[in-house]
Enzyme design. Structure first.
Site, PDB file in Angstrom:
ATOM      1  N   HIS A 265      22.099 -17.680  53.618  1.00 13.97           N
ATOM      2  CA  HIS A 265      20.924 -16.996  53.065  1.00 13.97           C
ATOM      3  C   HIS A 265      20.657 -17.513  51.665  1.00 13.97           C
ATOM      4  O   HIS A 265      21.586 -17.839  50.933  1.00 13.97           O
ATOM      5  CB  HIS A 265      21.149 -15.480  53.030  1.00 13.97           C
ATOM      6  CG  HIS A 265      19.871 -14.728  52.883  1.00 13.97           C
ATOM      7  ND1 HIS A 265      19.312 -14.460  51.660  1.00 13.97           N
ATOM      8  CD2 HIS A 265      19.025 -14.237  53.813  1.00 13.97           C
ATOM      9  CE1 HIS A 265      18.175 -13.819  51.856  1.00 13.97           C
ATOM     10  NE2 HIS A 265      17.978 -13.673  53.141  1.00 13.97           N
ATOM     11  N   ASP A 316      18.974 -12.428  61.110  1.00 13.26           N
ATOM     12  CA  ASP A 316      18.552 -13.005  62.391  1.00 13.26           C
ATOM     13  C   ASP A 316      19.692 -13.228  63.372  1.00 13.26           C
ATOM     14  O   ASP A 316      19.446 -13.417  64.559  1.00 13.26           O
ATOM     15  CB  ASP A 316      17.841 -14.343  62.143  1.00 13.26           C
ATOM     16  CG  ASP A 316      16.575 -14.153  61.346  1.00 13.26           C
ATOM     17  OD1 ASP A 316      15.779 -13.278  61.725  1.00 13.26           O
ATOM     18  OD2 ASP A 316      16.388 -14.850  60.338  1.00 13.26           O
TER      19      ASP A 316
HETATM   20  N1  COA Z   1      24.593 -23.940  58.666  1.00  9.51           N
HETATM   21  C1  COA Z   1      25.296 -24.959  58.133  1.00  9.51           C
HETATM   22  N2  COA Z   1      25.225 -25.307  56.848  1.00  9.51           N
HETATM   23  C2  COA Z   1      24.395 -24.598  56.076  1.00  9.51           C
HETATM   24  C3  COA Z   1      23.633 -23.533  56.553  1.00  9.51           C
HETATM   25  C4  COA Z   1      23.766 -23.208  57.900  1.00  9.51           C
HETATM   26  N3  COA Z   1      23.064 -22.201  58.440  1.00  9.51           N
HETATM   27  N4  COA Z   1      22.902 -23.015  55.566  1.00  9.51           N
HETATM   28  C5  COA Z   1      23.178 -23.728  54.489  1.00  9.51           C
HETATM   29  N5  COA Z   1      24.091 -24.700  54.795  1.00  9.51           N
HETATM   30  C6  COA Z   1      24.644 -25.689  53.899  1.00  9.51           C
HETATM   31  C7  COA Z   1      23.634 -26.781  53.673  1.00  9.51           C
HETATM   32  O1  COA Z   1      23.739 -27.802  54.633  1.00  9.51           O
HETATM   33  C8  COA Z   1      24.005 -27.230  52.291  1.00  9.51           C
HETATM   34  O2  COA Z   1      25.129 -28.037  52.366  1.00  9.51           O
HETATM   35  P1  COA Z   1      25.275 -29.322  51.409  1.00  9.51           P
HETATM   36  O3  COA Z   1      25.340 -28.758  50.025  1.00  9.51           O
HETATM   37  O4  COA Z   1      26.551 -29.940  51.877  1.00  9.51           O
HETATM   38  O5  COA Z   1      24.068 -30.161  51.640  1.00  9.51           O
HETATM   39  C9  COA Z   1      24.388 -25.942  51.598  1.00  9.51           C
HETATM   40  O6  COA Z   1      24.843 -25.089  52.630  1.00  9.51           O
HETATM   41  C10 COA Z   1      23.246 -25.299  50.872  1.00  9.51           C
HETATM   42  O7  COA Z   1      22.169 -25.194  51.780  1.00  9.51           O
HETATM   43  P2  COA Z   1      20.665 -24.885  51.381  1.00  9.51           P
HETATM   44  O8  COA Z   1      19.786 -25.041  52.576  1.00  9.51           O
HETATM   45  O9  COA Z   1      20.293 -25.642  50.152  1.00  9.51           O
HETATM   46  O10 COA Z   1      20.808 -23.381  50.962  1.00  9.51           O
HETATM   47  P3  COA Z   1      19.685 -22.367  50.853  1.00  9.51           P
HETATM   48  O11 COA Z   1      20.161 -21.300  49.988  1.00  9.51           O
HETATM   49  O12 COA Z   1      18.395 -22.998  50.508  1.00  9.51           O
HETATM   50  O13 COA Z   1      19.599 -21.913  52.387  1.00  9.51           O
HETATM   51  C11 COA Z   1      18.730 -20.946  54.298  1.00  9.51           C
HETATM   52  C12 COA Z   1      19.124 -20.748  52.833  1.00  9.51           C
HETATM   53  C13 COA Z   1      18.528 -19.573  54.890  1.00  9.51           C
HETATM   54  C14 COA Z   1      17.416 -21.741  54.366  1.00  9.51           C
HETATM   55  C15 COA Z   1      19.850 -21.720  55.044  1.00  9.51           C
HETATM   56  O14 COA Z   1      21.062 -21.040  54.931  1.00  9.51           O
HETATM   57  C16 COA Z   1      19.483 -21.957  56.487  1.00  9.51           C
HETATM   58  O15 COA Z   1      18.740 -22.893  56.794  1.00  9.51           O
HETATM   59  N6  COA Z   1      20.009 -21.097  57.427  1.00  9.51           N
HETATM   60  C17 COA Z   1      19.689 -21.231  58.812  1.00  9.51           C
HETATM   61  C18 COA Z   1      18.305 -20.684  59.091  1.00  9.51           C
HETATM   62  C19 COA Z   1      18.255 -19.186  59.014  1.00  9.51           C
HETATM   63  O16 COA Z   1      19.084 -18.489  59.570  1.00  9.51           O
HETATM   64  N7  COA Z   1      17.199 -18.667  58.351  1.00  9.51           N
HETATM   65  C20 COA Z   1      16.985 -17.239  58.248  1.00  9.51           C
HETATM   66  C21 COA Z   1      17.162 -16.774  56.840  1.00  9.51           C
HETATM   67  S1  COA Z   1      17.092 -15.007  56.763  1.00  9.51           S
END
Ligand code: COA
Length: 379
Positions: A265, A316
């Site tokens: 998240h 989710d």
């Molecule tokens: N699975 C695997 N790795 C994940 C991950 C996941 N669901 N979410 C984040 N990471 C990893 C990224 O690959 C990244 O790794 P790196 O530093 O080695 O490149 C790191 O964690 C940071 O990710 P980032 O996308 O920059 O973090 P964020 O704070 O922007 O992400 C989300 C938030 C929600 C977009 C992200 O966790 C995600 O895409 N989750 C899956 C989709 C989801 O469930 N969305 C609903 C949100 S309520």
């Protein structure tokens, strides 16, 4: 005088940037606390109803019984959507994505509500009531239309949760499932400046009407990194197939740098408090329906992701299996998110209208300057 913005680089994805003041809700990502208007989400999930929470979000205080009854009545008399909108939906391709259908049909509702476009509080609340009452009718109607079934007329004696399940499934829901669905609506109602809510505030900040703001919110919610994740969680569980395949599947997915849907998240760095409830309901529904496989798979993925990446499930993750066990098709999970989030979107629009300032940030320009135009044949 230079109008260049502050030279500090913008945080990627505006993480941690405070972009508005709001009394509606707050997320403490470190402690895993979510509040609506001062009330803890656990307290509301335990004791409240979706209608009561909507009142709270819009008005800033819990309703007295007369106020709640009045709001419920207003929803109930507004459940039906204009026949023209249903006729229009019947012309859509039957394989259209339900979020695309919802976006277009919500926008079309605005044609039939010429007096609902004002941004004064009285008009905006009336429109918020209509949209909140009608969004579920549109989602359910599309489910019926695309499967060649008769659209069910809303039942004005039912709550929003009961009426939705009734129109969607064509039969009155069992009390325990209506309750679970009602709590799911409470849990998804607001989440501060998430991508879709921010979108609605930006649109409302131009003094565009609520129909436009909510249409934009739906477009933003559809993305797989936002509301679209719940559908993708269930797709993932189905793709994996069974509990014994999880380890191999997960190792490969992480190696390929795939995002595991429903995990992680942007704000929570610990358990998302909404997941606590949905985990419980996924388990309960699995036991009731005699199919705990999805819950067990989810538990195993949750544990592995915590061990391997220190990441927690978000809202989710368990809503996916809970909705699936309620016989809701995968591509309707995100529209159902919208049936709830409409309350937060409209609450934020009301708040924005109440103290409006056009939202117009600056970009940090990282392109070139001073280039000279050259005729096309010389490039
Ligand atoms: N699975 C695997 N790795 C994940 C991950 C996941 N669901 N979410 C984040 N990471 C990893 C990224 O690959 C990244 O790794 P790196 O530093 O080695 O490149 C790191 O964690 C940071 O990710 P980032 O996308 O920059 O973090 P964020 O704070 O922007 O992400 C989300 C938030 C929600 C977009 C992200 O966790 C995600 O895409 N989750 C899956 C989709 C989801 O469930 N969305 C609903 C949100 S309520």
């Amino acid at each position: 005088m230079s109008t260049a913005p502050d030279s500090t680089a913008a945080a990627a994805g505006l993480r941690g940037v405070v972009a508005a003041q709001s009394k509606i809700g707050d997320v403490d990502g470190e402690k895993g606390i979510l509040i609506y208007q001062g009330y803890d989400i656990h307290d509301l999930a335990e004791n409240s109803t979706f209608e009561e929470v909507i009142y709270l979000i819009w008005n800033g205080h819990l309703p007295k019984s007369g106020e709640l009854e009045d709001l419920k009545k207003q929803f109930q008399v507004n459940y039906a959507v204009p026949a023209e909108v249903l006729e229009m939906m019947k012309t859509f391709p039957k394989d259209a994505n339900p979020m695309d259908v919802l976006r277009t049909s919500i926008s079309a509702l605005g044609f039939y509500d010429p007096s609902g476009h004002g941004t004064d509080r009285e008009t905006a609340v009336k429109t918020a009531v209509k949209l909140t009452a009608q969004i579920g009718t549109l989602v359910a109607a599309w489910e019926r239309i695309r499967s060649g079934k008769e659209v069910i007329v809303p039942d004005s004696s039912l709550s929003i949760a009961e009426n939705f399940l009734y129109m969607f499934q064509g039969k009155k829901p069992e009390a325990d499932e209506a309750h679970i669905f009602d709590v799911a609506l409470i849990l998804h109602a607001d989440h501060e400046l998430n991508a879709s809510t921010f979108t609605t505030r930006v649109i409302a900040g131009t003094l565009a009407d609520i129909y436009g703001a909510v249409t934009g919110g739906i477009a933003a919610l559809a993305g797989p990194l936002h509301g679209g994740a719940n559908t993708n969680v269930m797709k993932m569980l189905k793709e994996i197939g069974s509990e014994d395949k999880i380890d191999l599947w997960l190792d490969k997915a992480l190696e390929e740098k795939r995002k595991i849907m429903g995990i992680g998240h942007a704000v929570y760095k610990t358990e998302d408090p909404r997941a606590t409830w949905l985990r419980k309901y996924s388990k309960q529904l699995g036991e009731k329906k005699g199919d705990s496989s999805w819950f067990n798979m989810s538990q195993k993925i949750e544990k592995s992701m915590l061990d391997k990446k220190g990441m927690y499930p978000n809202v989710d993750f368990y809503s996916a299996s809970a909705y699936y066990l309620m016989d809701i098709p995968l591509d309707q999970f995100t529209p159902i998110f919208a049936v709830s989030r409409i309350s937060g979107w409209t609450g934020h629009v009301l708040e924005q209208y109440g103290n409006n300032k056009l939202i117009r940030p600056r970009a940090e320009y990282i392109g070139e300057r001073g280039l000279k135009y050259s005729p096309i044949e010389q490039r």
